[in-house]
Design an enzyme around this catalytic site. Structure first.
Site, PDB file in Angstrom:
ATOM      1  N   ASP A   9      27.223  30.980  10.691  1.00 43.06           N
ATOM      2  CA  ASP A   9      26.067  31.880  10.617  1.00 43.06           C
ATOM      3  C   ASP A   9      26.019  32.463   9.208  1.00 43.06           C
ATOM      4  O   ASP A   9      26.985  32.363   8.449  1.00 43.06           O
ATOM      5  CB  ASP A   9      26.199  33.012  11.662  1.00 43.06           C
ATOM      6  CG  ASP A   9      25.022  33.982  11.619  1.00 43.06           C
ATOM      7  OD1 ASP A   9      23.861  33.518  11.537  1.00 43.06           O
ATOM      8  OD2 ASP A   9      25.241  35.204  11.649  1.00 43.06           O
ATOM      9  N   SER A  10      24.896  33.128   8.913  1.00 42.79           N
ATOM     10  CA  SER A  10      24.801  33.829   7.622  1.00 42.79           C
ATOM     11  C   SER A  10      25.780  35.002   7.575  1.00 42.79           C
ATOM     12  O   SER A  10      26.093  35.488   6.494  1.00 42.79           O
ATOM     13  CB  SER A  10      23.383  34.356   7.437  1.00 42.79           C
ATOM     14  OG  SER A  10      23.102  35.326   8.433  1.00 42.79           O
ATOM     15  N   CYS A  72      22.739  30.321  13.926  1.00 40.55           N
ATOM     16  CA  CYS A  72      21.824  31.096  13.095  1.00 40.55           C
ATOM     17  C   CYS A  72      20.448  30.471  13.294  1.00 40.55           C
ATOM     18  O   CYS A  72      20.279  29.265  13.064  1.00 40.55           O
ATOM     19  CB  CYS A  72      22.258  30.990  11.628  1.00 40.55           C
ATOM     20  SG  CYS A  72      21.132  31.752  10.454  1.00 40.55           S
ATOM     21  N   GLU A 151      24.886  43.965   9.734  1.00 42.10           N
ATOM     22  CA  GLU A 151      25.923  43.602   8.752  1.00 42.10           C
ATOM     23  C   GLU A 151      26.649  44.841   8.217  1.00 42.10           C
ATOM     24  O   GLU A 151      27.789  44.760   7.793  1.00 42.10           O
ATOM     25  CB  GLU A 151      25.310  42.807   7.588  1.00 42.10           C
ATOM     26  CG  GLU A 151      24.904  41.382   7.950  1.00 42.10           C
ATOM     27  CD  GLU A 151      26.092  40.460   8.245  1.00 42.10           C
ATOM     28  OE1 GLU A 151      27.167  40.634   7.655  1.00 42.10           O
ATOM     29  OE2 GLU A 151      25.936  39.557   9.100  1.00 42.10           O
ATOM     30  N   CYS A 183      17.167  35.773  16.697  1.00 46.37           N
ATOM     31  CA  CYS A 183      18.115  35.942  15.598  1.00 46.37           C
ATOM     32  C   CYS A 183      19.429  36.319  16.267  1.00 46.37           C
ATOM     33  O   CYS A 183      19.461  37.223  17.117  1.00 46.37           O
ATOM     34  CB  CYS A 183      17.656  37.058  14.667  1.00 46.37           C
ATOM     35  SG  CYS A 183      18.890  37.499  13.412  1.00 46.37           S
ATOM     36  N   HIS A 185      21.854  37.902  15.309  1.00 45.72           N
ATOM     37  CA  HIS A 185      22.330  39.277  15.060  1.00 45.72           C
ATOM     38  C   HIS A 185      21.773  40.263  16.100  1.00 45.72           C
ATOM     39  O   HIS A 185      22.351  41.336  16.300  1.00 45.72           O
ATOM     40  CB  HIS A 185      21.872  39.778  13.681  1.00 45.72           C
ATOM     41  CG  HIS A 185      22.681  39.261  12.530  1.00 45.72           C
ATOM     42  ND1 HIS A 185      22.607  37.958  12.088  1.00 45.72           N
ATOM     43  CD2 HIS A 185      23.567  39.883  11.708  1.00 45.72           C
ATOM     44  CE1 HIS A 185      23.411  37.810  11.045  1.00 45.72           C
ATOM     45  NE2 HIS A 185      24.005  38.962  10.793  1.00 45.72           N
TER      46      HIS A 185
HETATM   47  N1  DGL Z   1      21.813  35.315  12.491  1.00 42.84           N
HETATM   48  C1  DGL Z   1      20.777  34.823  11.632  1.00 42.84           C
HETATM   49  C2  DGL Z   1      19.648  34.244  12.472  1.00 42.84           C
HETATM   50  O1  DGL Z   1      19.867  34.002  13.641  1.00 42.84           O
HETATM   51  C3  DGL Z   1      20.400  35.907  10.688  1.00 42.84           C
HETATM   52  C4  DGL Z   1      19.588  35.495   9.589  1.00 42.84           C
HETATM   53  C5  DGL Z   1      19.715  36.280   8.324  1.00 42.84           C
HETATM   54  O2  DGL Z   1      20.776  36.228   7.718  1.00 42.84           O
HETATM   55  O3  DGL Z   1      18.704  36.855   7.897  1.00 42.84           O
HETATM   56  O4  DGL Z   1      18.563  33.995  12.022  1.00 42.84           O
END
Ligand code: DGL
Length: 271
Positions: A9-10, A72, A151, A183, A185
């Site tokens: 993931d990011s 992600c 984050e 998302c 997150h």
């Molecule tokens: N968890 C990522 C997603 O599902 C987050 C994206 C981001 O870093 O903006 O899109």
């Protein structure tokens, strides 16, 4: 031969998928990579997200995983097809499972999707939902302020509640009966989101359905882990390992070790 499932993931968002994989597949070993140094991916150019995803995948391939989960939505929307064409192991994204979960749940056929700018702009959920049922109506909304809160470990703060309330305002009069957390997150903010959307709108996260898909693929390929031992998971991140560890331990409810990969990422990104 013993092989792990690689999850990327990011940042910390993919932990919401990792936790569900650990719950449904408790014998599987996980290798997790969060690109916390370069999160969020949501506002980045698509070719940058594609390049970063490729870099992380090549980093993870050194561990010889049996499968990769792109946990992600942004990277799934932009890079899934490309990564699938590049690697010789199954690659699972989170958009298709999220769409399937919403289709199972909806009665009215009008589904809301919240996600990053890139995910909403890509139309990935609309395509996935309407490929299954062309009559589904999709209401998409980008919520760019939510990922940075997660984050920074502010998901339980009053600021988070306030930001969620403001972000979701455009959906308030819409006739949706399901809201896809598009998302990974966003499950960190689930209670704030539920408070705003109310009990009549079902909240859908991809984690459960993604883990089920992983389970089905591994079963089909005869690759389910059968060690009988408790697996040792490994976590890597490109940013502050202390912050990653604090969030991961809080979310997973267990102690973990995190390895920082500053130098690898620097070298990979050519800086
Ligand atoms: N968890 C990522 C997603 O599902 C987050 C994206 C981001 O870093 O903006 O899109």
């Amino acid at each position: 031969m013993h092989q792990a499932i690689a999850i990327l993931d990011s940042g910390v968002g993919g932990l919401t998928v990792a936790k569900e994989v650990m719950r449904q597949l408790p014998q599987e070993e996980i290798i997790y990579f969060g690109d916390t140094e370069r999160a969020p991916y949501g506002p980045r150019a698509a070719d940058e997200v594609l390049k970063f995803t490729e870099q992380i995948v090549s980093y993870l391939l050194q561990f010889n995983p049996k499968m990769i989960i792109i946990a992600c939505n942004t990277a799934t929307a932009i890079a899934l097809q490309h990564i699938r064409s590049q690697v010789g192991i199954p690659v699972v994204g989170v958009v298709q499972p999220g769409a399937r979960a919403a289709i199972k749940k909806t009665r009215s056929g009008t589904i809301g999707v919240i996600g990053t700018e890139n995910t909403i702009r890509s139309g990935a959920y609309q395509h996935a939902l309407q490929a299954i049922n062309p009559h589904i109506q999709v209401v998409g909304l980008a919520c760019p302020t939510l990922v940075p809160l997660v984050e920074k470990r502010l998901y339980r703060s009053n600021e988070a509640k306030q930001t969620v309330r403001e972000s979701l305002r455009p959906l308030m009069n819409s006739p949706i009966d399901c809201l896809i957390l598009g998302c990974t997150h966003y499950p960190f903010l689930a209670s704030a989101i539920a408070e705003v959307i109310g009990p009549r709108v079902a909240m859908i996260s991809s984690a459960d359905e993604t883990a089920r898909e992983v389970s089905a693929i591994l079963h089909h390929r005869g690759q389910l882990a059968q060690s009988g031992k408790i697996p040792v998971h490994r976590f890597f991140c490109s940013g502050d390992p202390g912050m990653f560890q604090a969030i991961a331990q809080e979310w997973l409810g267990e102690q973990i070790k995190v390895s920082p990969v500053f130098w690898q990422m620097t070298r990979l990104s050519g800086n």
